[in-house]
Design a protein around this motif. Structure first.
Motif, short mmCIF file in Angstrom:
data_model
loop_
_atom_site.label_atom_id
_atom_site.label_comp_id
_atom_site.label_asym_id
_atom_site.label_seq_id
_atom_site.Cartn_x
_atom_site.Cartn_y
_atom_site.Cartn_z
N ASP A 116 -27.70 14.82 -32.42
CA ASP A 116 -28.45 13.24 -31.15
C ASP A 116 -29.05 14.36 -30.49
O ASP A 116 -29.45 13.68 -28.92
N LEU A 117 -28.11 15.35 -29.97
CA LEU A 117 -28.49 16.21 -28.62
C LEU A 117 -29.52 17.14 -29.11
O LEU A 117 -30.05 17.54 -28.00
N GLU A 118 -30.59 16.74 -30.22
CA GLU A 118 -31.39 17.55 -30.40
C GLU A 118 -33.15 17.03 -30.18
O GLU A 118 -34.01 17.39 -31.04
N VAL A 119 -32.97 15.86 -29.67
CA VAL A 119 -33.79 14.73 -29.20
C VAL A 119 -34.91 15.51 -28.36
O VAL A 119 -34.58 16.32 -27.77
N ARG A 120 -36.30 16.06 -28.40
CA ARG A 120 -37.22 16.92 -27.78
C ARG A 120 -38.54 15.57 -27.07
O ARG A 120 -38.43 14.82 -27.55
N ALA A 121 -38.16 16.09 -26.12
CA ALA A 121 -39.45 14.72 -25.38
C ALA A 121 -40.76 15.01 -25.29
O ALA A 121 -41.49 13.74 -25.93
N GLU A 122 -41.29 16.08 -26.38
CA GLU A 122 -42.64 16.61 -26.93
C GLU A 122 -42.22 15.46 -28.39
O GLU A 122 -43.38 14.95 -28.59
N GLU A 123 -41.29 14.74 -28.64
CA GLU A 123 -41.59 14.28 -30.13
C GLU A 123 -41.48 12.40 -29.20
O GLU A 123 -41.07 12.03 -30.59
#
Length: 354
Positions: A116-123
């Motif tokens: 859940d810390l791998e959520v990325r802004a561009e996605e």
């Protein structure tokens, strides 16, 4: 354009493994119950139980526990379209010990890194986030990149539209303290989030981390000064204090229950608060309803499956003791993901647990 969501939450998710015996240390526990967990997921479930159209933005491992979390979200009628898998990282697991009325140690297994810390802004689906009536983010989402950048980008995109909630959600073990205390590292990012949010909610410790103030009224004033319009300070057995920038003050008294497990009470409070704000209730009524929802969960074993329905909250406010956990939602059928349509001691709840 599809109808906007009532609430989109963004942040932590995982599997909770709770002992099925109360008052027993983990070393002696033989059987566990498996539940959906994580603050962002729990808040979405709590809102959905109250009839709100809810979705969560998060990530899991590409594993059996990740599959379970998708199934559980759908079963609770929470849209999981923005819950994606991260190959190579395991879905987090959390154990707890249950020693009512006020001792519930947590053991987080989020190594080497929580998905859940791998959520990325561009996605991110910024159109959906911007259109949601309520957008809810957590302090945990700020503890590491790329989640930190994504959380702040989503808040920036919201531009204080609708209701944007920052759940202070302080978990010091998730923060890198190599160059000082974890609190020192967190405060600048908390300040950025507060400047972009309209509502801040946290317990006394969390408020102190964010503002340096622990006295409830001082903490509320500091949160307002940091940029929010509504500051909600949870005080455990002393109830809750809410202060609005227009001068409105509401103090919700604690609700007495026989506490089984205080974990998750704060998330029930959050989902119920969202429901009350969306309903346009006066602030005092919102706080009373949210307090009662948290108390119901504190009187039950689990978190997600313990979230109450509105009739249960109303019954508690009318003086009826909370009943056992509601029957779980029927398992969602396989196929397209939902969402296109729309031994206990005595204590007070919800307060500090989250």
């Amino acid at each position: 354009m599809p109808q906007p969501y009532d609430v989109i939450t963004m942040g932590r998710i995982g599997v909770d493994l709770y002992p099925l015996r109360v008052g027993v240390p983990l070393a002696q526990v033989e059987t566990f119950g498996k539940f959906l967990g994580g603050s962002a997921a729990n808040v979405a479930v709590a809102a959905a139980r109250l009839g709100r159209r809810a979705a969560v933005v998060t990530r899991t491992g590409q594993d059996a526990f990740g599959d379970y979390l998708h199934q559980a979200l759908r079963g609770f009628r929470v849209d999981d379209r923005w819950v994606t898998a991260v190959p190579g990282l395991p879905t987090p697991v959390t154990f707890c010990e249950i020693f009512p009325p006020d001792d519930f140690p947590l053991y987080f297994y989020r190594q080497p890194k929580a998905p859940d810390l791998e959520v990325r802004a561009e996605e991110l689906d910024m159109d959906a986030i911007g259109a949601a009536r309520v957008f809810w983010v957590t302090g945990t989402g700020l503890c590491a990149e790329p989640s930190r950048e994504a959380t702040l980008a989503a808040l920036e995109h919201r531009a204080k539209s609708g209701t944007t909630v920052f759940d202070l959600d302080w978990r010091p073990m998730f923060w890198d303290s190599a160059t000082g205390t974890s609190a020192d590292g967190a405060r600048p990012y908390y300040a950025k989030a507060l400047a972009r949010a309209t509502v801040a909610v946290g317990n006394l410790e969390e408020c102190e981390i964010a503002t340096g103030e622990r006295e409830p009224f001082a903490a509320a004033r500091a949160l307002l000064g940091a940029g929010v319009e509504l500051a909600v300070v949870k005080q455990g057995p002393e109830g809750v204090l809410a202060v609005h920038s227009d001068g409105t003050v509401a103090e919700g008294p604690p609700v007495k229950v026989d506490v089984v497990n205080g974990l998750g009470a704060g998330d029930a409070f959050g989902g119920a608060m969202v429901h009350g704000l969306l309903s346009g209730w006066e602030l005092e009524r919102v706080m009373r309803f949210a307090n009662a929802a948290g108390a119901i969960v504190a009187a039950r074993l689990a978190c997600s499956s313990a979230m109450p329905y509105a009739a249960e909250v109303d019954a508690l406010l009318d003086g009826h003791a909370p009943g056992p956990e509601a029957d779980p939602e029927p398992e969602a059928p396989a196929g397209p993901r939902p969402g296109t349509d729309g031994g206990p001691g005595t204590g007070a709840a919800p307060g500090a647990a989250s």
